[in-house]
Every structure is written in C-alpha cells, then in structure tokens.
Design an enzyme around this catalytic site. Structure first.
Site, short mmCIF file in Angstrom:
data_model
loop_
_atom_site.label_atom_id
_atom_site.label_comp_id
_atom_site.label_asym_id
_atom_site.label_seq_id
_atom_site.Cartn_x
_atom_site.Cartn_y
_atom_site.Cartn_z
N PRO A 1 -7.53 -6.28 5.24
CA PRO A 1 -6.59 -5.30 5.77
C PRO A 1 -5.14 -5.52 5.36
O PRO A 1 -4.31 -4.63 5.58
CB PRO A 1 -6.73 -5.48 7.27
CG PRO A 1 -7.14 -6.90 7.45
CD PRO A 1 -8.00 -7.23 6.27
N ASP B 1 -5.96 -0.68 -5.76
CA ASP B 1 -5.74 0.52 -4.94
C ASP B 1 -4.39 0.48 -4.24
O ASP B 1 -3.83 -0.57 -4.02
CB ASP B 1 -6.81 0.59 -3.86
CG ASP B 1 -8.01 1.38 -4.31
OD1 ASP B 1 -7.97 1.92 -5.42
OD2 ASP B 1 -8.98 1.45 -3.54
N LYS C 1 -4.62 6.27 -5.63
CA LYS C 1 -4.57 7.73 -5.60
C LYS C 1 -3.33 8.14 -4.83
O LYS C 1 -3.14 7.72 -3.69
CB LYS C 1 -5.81 8.29 -4.92
CG LYS C 1 -7.07 7.90 -5.63
CD LYS C 1 -8.29 8.20 -4.78
CE LYS C 1 -9.53 7.60 -5.42
NZ LYS C 1 -9.78 6.22 -4.98
N ASP D 1 -12.96 -3.42 3.09
CA ASP D 1 -14.24 -3.74 2.45
C ASP D 1 -14.57 -2.65 1.43
O ASP D 1 -14.37 -1.46 1.73
CB ASP D 1 -15.35 -3.81 3.50
CG ASP D 1 -16.67 -4.13 2.86
OD1 ASP D 1 -16.98 -5.33 2.74
OD2 ASP D 1 -17.39 -3.20 2.44
N THR E 1 -13.17 -5.21 6.97
CA THR E 1 -12.89 -3.79 7.05
C THR E 1 -11.92 -3.49 8.20
O THR E 1 -11.81 -4.27 9.16
CB THR E 1 -14.20 -3.00 7.19
OG1 THR E 1 -13.93 -1.62 7.02
CG2 THR E 1 -14.84 -3.21 8.57
N MET F 1 -29.93 -8.16 15.45
CA MET F 1 -30.95 -8.51 16.45
C MET F 1 -31.98 -9.47 15.91
O MET F 1 -32.11 -9.67 14.71
CB MET F 1 -31.66 -7.25 16.92
CG MET F 1 -32.28 -6.52 15.75
SD MET F 1 -33.34 -5.21 16.29
CE MET F 1 -34.64 -5.40 15.09
N GLY G 1 -28.78 -12.72 4.85
CA GLY G 1 -27.81 -12.01 4.03
C GLY G 1 -26.72 -12.91 3.46
O GLY G 1 -26.11 -13.66 4.22
#
Ligand code: SAH
Length: 272
Positions: free
Chosen positions: A22, A45, A67, A101, A129, A180, A209
């Site tokens: 952030p 960006d 942009k 993210d 994020t 979970m 993960g």
C-alpha cells in the site's frame, strides 16, 4: 566454419509481477525487495509509492506506465503488454510493479494471460492489498467471530462494455475465499449447493500455498469433496469458489496443479 552457423538460443527473460503493497516500504515483502534488486527493467504504476521505488537497483531502467486519470486505459494496457513481452524477449528480468497486490483489482490476470499466450515465463510476488492494509492500519478487523464471518473483495468499476449480467447458473460474479480446515469441506460444499450454486461452479483447493509441496486441486462444487478425498488434501488449505478458480488451470506457475480428468465446464472457462 560449421560452429559459426549454429544459432544461439534467444536469452531467456522473464517477468515478475510484484505487489508493492500500500505504500509504506516496510510492507513490501522480502521477495518483492529481492525482485527489485534483480530487475533490469521496472514497469511501474501510478499507485506505487516513491519510497518503495527507491529500493530498486540503481541501474534498473524504470518506465512509468501509470494510467493518467481518465486517460485511454486500453491503449496504456496494450503498451504495458507489449513492453513486458519485448523486454523479456531481449533476455531482461522485467519487474511489473503494482500497488497493493497484483492479483486484486490490478489487471494481473490479464497480464499473465498475455504472457502465457506469448510463451514468456513469469512469477507472481503477492503484496499487501489495500483492504488488508487499511483494515490493519485503521484497527478494523475484517472478520470477527462476533460480527463478520465472510469477506468479499469487490470493485465499483466494470470493464467498459463488458459488464456481464449476473448468471446464477454459472456463478454470481462473486469469488468466495474460505479459510478453513479440510475436514469442513463436505459441509461447506453441501451448504453452497443447497444455497443454489451450480454444481459445475469451479473451485480450487490450494494446499500448502506458496510452500514447497504446494498442490492446487481444481474441481467443481459438485466434485470437489470427492476429489479432495481422492488426492488426500490436508490442512492447511484454502478454498476458492467462483469462475476465477478455473483460470488457475491455465495460469499456474508454482507447485503441482491437479486438473480434473474431464470437465467441459472447466476446460471452457480455462481458455476464456
Ligand atoms: N492492486 C491494488 C488495488 C488497485 S485498485 C491493491 O491490491 O491494493 C486502486 C484502488 O485501491 C484505489 O482506488 C483505492 O480504492 C485502493 N487503494 C490502493 N492503495 C490504497 C491505499 N494505500 N489506501 C487506500 N486505498 C487504496
């Protein structure tokens, strides 16, 4: 001489899609920092904070692809796609640096699809994020056992001209992410089906993960319980339910991807 006629293979460049977080550089990951130090080219960006960018290798070429507000988004995006492919083909390590993210409202999916189509190797480094950062820094727990049991990340913007009308048969345009224990999967699957979600709604179980031994099991709501049992999926695992889950069958770059032996729905969605 014969040796001189042997063509050298093109240098193998790659693209690292990196989440800058952030803004506070303390919230950049160590992996993101390493990527910034290895980069030959950095496509950056507007949202990326200067404090994060100042951590990049000094001789890296930094290209501002932000942009402008109200500017022509589609042409800027086409330019970003072209730059990534062109620098990677020259053998460069390209860092595509995005605020927050890259896979959350960051067009990371579109960029990976483009790279995949052009045969460019890629990796994705997650970032914190905005939702998580703002929650943490505002002292707002996004879930709380007494107050909130679910979290949906949503945007008010839609792709121009491509706003899909909701189609409950193939999903309601929502991604649901469940944290979970695997033992609760049968109950969750049954509940979602009972609520009227389609049996062919894609879902993915991500076991371990980002760790060595990561396995991603792709299935549908109707088949996931049986598939998880067959592959002996263990905790820790995360369940992602929604059309986006199927994109992972095509875009995966890490760990083992377990695809269903046959499912027309999943194959259709994976090439969408
Ligand atoms: N990929 C980014 C989101 C890009 S969309 C992420 O994961 O955070 C841009 C929107 O994200 C902004 O319009 C704003 O609503 C939100 N956002 C991004 N960074 C933010 C920050 N530091 N504080 C508050 N909102 C932020």
């Amino acid at each position: 001489d014969q040796a001189l006629t042997i063509a050298t293979p093109p240098p193998a460049g790659k693209v690292l899609l990196v989440g800058a977080g952030p803004g506070d550089p303390g919230l950049l990951t160590l992996r993101g920092l390493r990527a910034l130090n290895e980069a030959d080219v950095i496509l950056v960006d507007r949202l990326v904070s200067p404090a994060v960018l100042s951590l990049a290798r000094r001789d890296a070429q930094v290209i501002d692809v932000g942009k402008a507000r109200g500017g022509p988004h589609e042409s800027t995006q086409a330019r970003i796609h072209a730059l990534m492919v062109s620098y990677a083909r020259q053998g460069c390590c390209v860092v595509r640096l995005k605020g927050g993210d890259p896979m959350v409202f960051g067009r990371g999916g579109e960029e990976l699809q483009h790279l995949k189509r052009h045969g460019i190797a890629y990796e994705v480094v997650p970032g914190i994020t905005a939702a998580l950062a703002c929650g943490a820094y505002a002292g707002i727990p996004l879930t709380h056992r007494d107050h909130a049991q679910s979290l949906t990340l949503a945007t008010a913007h839609c792709r121009t001209g491509a706003a899909k009308p909701p189609d409950l048969a193939s999903g309601d345009g929502r991604t649901r992410v469940y944290y979970m224990g695997v033992e609760r999967l049968p109950a969750l699957g049954a509940r979602l089906l009972a609520e009227g979600h389609a049996a062919d709604l894609p879902c993915a179980l991500v076991e371990n993960g980002s760790r060595p031994g990561q396995r991603t099991l792709h299935a549908t709501l109707g088949s996931v319980v049986e598939a998880a049992r067959r592959h002996a999926i263990q905790s820790p695992a995360l369940v992602i339910v929604g059309e986006v889950a199927a994109l992972g069958m095509d875009l995966a770059w890490f760990g083992e991807t377990l695809r269903p032996a046959s499912s027309d729905t999943l194959r259709r969605l994976a090439v969408a």
